[in-house]
Enzyme design. Structure first.
Site, short mmCIF file in Angstrom:
data_model
loop_
_atom_site.label_atom_id
_atom_site.label_comp_id
_atom_site.label_asym_id
_atom_site.label_seq_id
_atom_site.Cartn_x
_atom_site.Cartn_y
_atom_site.Cartn_z
N HIS A 44 85.84 47.10 45.31
CA HIS A 44 85.32 48.10 46.25
C HIS A 44 83.88 47.86 46.69
O HIS A 44 83.30 48.66 47.43
CB HIS A 44 85.50 49.53 45.69
CG HIS A 44 84.60 49.93 44.58
ND1 HIS A 44 83.51 50.75 44.79
CD2 HIS A 44 84.62 49.66 43.26
CE1 HIS A 44 82.90 50.96 43.63
NE2 HIS A 44 83.56 50.32 42.68
N GLN A 51 77.86 42.35 42.58
CA GLN A 51 77.07 42.53 43.81
C GLN A 51 76.74 41.20 44.48
O GLN A 51 76.06 41.18 45.50
CB GLN A 51 75.77 43.29 43.50
CG GLN A 51 75.98 44.70 42.99
CD GLN A 51 76.36 45.71 44.09
OE1 GLN A 51 76.39 45.40 45.28
NE2 GLN A 51 76.66 46.94 43.69
N ALA A 109 85.11 46.34 37.78
CA ALA A 109 84.11 45.54 37.05
C ALA A 109 83.74 46.20 35.72
O ALA A 109 83.37 45.52 34.77
CB ALA A 109 82.86 45.34 37.90
N THR A 110 83.84 47.52 35.65
CA THR A 110 83.53 48.19 34.38
C THR A 110 84.45 47.66 33.29
O THR A 110 84.00 47.28 32.20
CB THR A 110 83.70 49.73 34.52
OG1 THR A 110 82.76 50.19 35.49
CG2 THR A 110 83.47 50.44 33.21
N CYS A 135 75.97 55.20 39.05
CA CYS A 135 76.22 55.53 37.65
C CYS A 135 75.01 56.19 37.00
O CYS A 135 75.12 57.20 36.33
CB CYS A 135 76.62 54.28 36.88
SG CYS A 135 77.95 53.46 37.71
N SER A 168 84.49 43.24 41.29
CA SER A 168 85.04 44.53 41.69
C SER A 168 85.42 44.49 43.17
O SER A 168 84.66 43.95 43.98
CB SER A 168 83.99 45.62 41.47
OG SER A 168 84.47 46.86 41.92
#
Ligand code: PMP
Length: 372
Positions: free
Chosen positions: A197, A175, A66-67, A327, A195
């Site tokens: 994970h 999320q 996602a980053t 983070c 994402s």
């Protein structure tokens, strides 16, 4: 109890990945059998990922997570926005660092940002977001679910308010996937970041949904073999992508049951704290008859009055939980999310994030020190 940071890989996902890793093949070498088989695995996964968010397969672009998806969404669209003279972006202070970072970068390139005020419960408010819109606004980025509080944002309201205004709407839905029923079309999104994970898939893979009619506006950040429609060059990690696809399939299948289970854990933890007479308060949306609709049950941000979160983490070493997002925790700073919600230094430093998930184990009495 740190599922919001990362989830264990589901056995079904692992099985699919193992066989994909053991097969040779580059998904770009479709002229040979192994390459064609690899490509088929990628396309099967693309369908599953697309289905899980109500998109078309050709609207899914695989990334490293996602980053990267958020970076492509924000930096990749910036040239187009500049050319159109739409250099104002609206977002919120509770976004993940991988949205706030690119926004800061764009500020140095002549863009103006407005960060919408929040409601005290940590939720963005439709009218407050829309109040920030100007003639120059070309882009709105608002996360679907906050990773530190579990609060759900009103994407529909924002989409309705900006429709017909030539404003692109992006959401970091990392999320939300698997936690709430979610559909990019119903939410009026042009782009959405995902994402693997966070949904029992592997670390190192994610995707950006880009609505068909917007794809031509994106400039790539990486140049190379032109994979993923020139938007994201680089050899596709077939096994990771196949695992991500299966994780998305399971996320859809399990979502309703899982939500009920996580509600039970949420209630159980509160009951245990109440019975033990512990002084605590939930940070974020947690009141009113409709509160269930405005937070995910698996993420709880709890303020333990008078107890430093660093001390709690050290004292309870048999359970994994965190002081906030993985983070922001790295920088040893106070949570920017809690600060944006109006908590003072003391409140933020006495708060922890507890997040439940699919393979939650009942807590056993273990080595932790007596906390009373
Ligand atoms: N957005 C949100 C809301 C997240 O929770 C995370 C993970 N902490 C990310 C983005 C970054 O995702 P990834 O690890 O896939 O880069």
């Amino acid at each position: 109890m740190d599922y919001a940071a990362s989830t264990p890989v589901d056995q079904a996902v692992l099985d699919i990945m193992k066989s994909a890793w053991q097969a040779a093949g580059n998904a770009s070498s479709v002229q040979n059998l192994h390459g064609a088989q690899a490509k088929k695995k990628v396309e099967d996964a693309r369908e599953k990922v697309a289905y899980s968010i109500g998109a078309k397969p050709e609207e899914i672009f695989f990334t490293s997570g996602a980053t990267e998806a958020n970076n492509i969404a924000l930096l990749g669209i910036s040239q187009y926005l500049k050319k159109s003279g739409k250099t104002h972006i609206v977002s919120s202070k509770t976004e993940h660092a991988c949205v706030l970072g690119p926004l800061e970068k764009l500020k140095t390139q002549g863009f103006d940002m407005s960060y919408s005020e929040l409601l005290p419960c940590g939720m963005a408010d439709g009218p407050l977001v829309l109040k920030e819109i100007t003639e120059k606004t070309g882009f709105v980025s608002l996360q679907a679910v906050n990773n530190e509080t579990g609060v759900i944002n009103p994407l529909f309201e924002v989409a309705e308010g900006i429709s017909g205004k030539e404003i692109l709407f992006h959401s970091d839905v990392t999320q939300a996937l698997g936690k709430i029923p979610f559909n990019v079309k119903e939410c009026g999104l042009h782009m959405a970041s995902l994402s693997a994970h966070k949904v029992y898939g592997p670390q190192g893979v994610g995707a950006l949904y880009i609505r068909e009619d917007v794809q031509g506006y994106i400039s790539p950040l990486l140049f190379g073999g032109g994979q993923e429609g020139q938007i994201r060059s680089g050899t596709l990690p077939v096994a990771l992508i196949a695992g991500f696809g299966e994780a998305c399939r399971l996320a859809v299948e399990e979502q309703a049951v899982e939500r009920e289970k996580l509600e039970c854990y949420n209630t159980l933890l509160r009951n245990l704290l109440d019975e033990a007479g512990i002084d605590y308060k939930i940070n974020g949306h947690d009141y009113g008859a409709d509160s269930r609709n405005w937070r995910v049950p698996g993420i709880m941000n709890i303020h333990f009055s008078g107890i430093e979160n660093e001390w709690l983490l050290e004292a309870i070493d048999t359970v994994s939980f965190s002081t906030g997002s993985a983070c922001s925790a790295q920088g040893d700073q106070l949570s920017h999310v809690l600060k944006a919600m109006g908590l003072d230094r003391e409140g933020a430093s006495q708060s922890v994030r507890i997040s439940f998930g699919r393979f939650q184990q009942k807590m056993k009495s273990g080595r932790s020190r007596n906390l009373s």
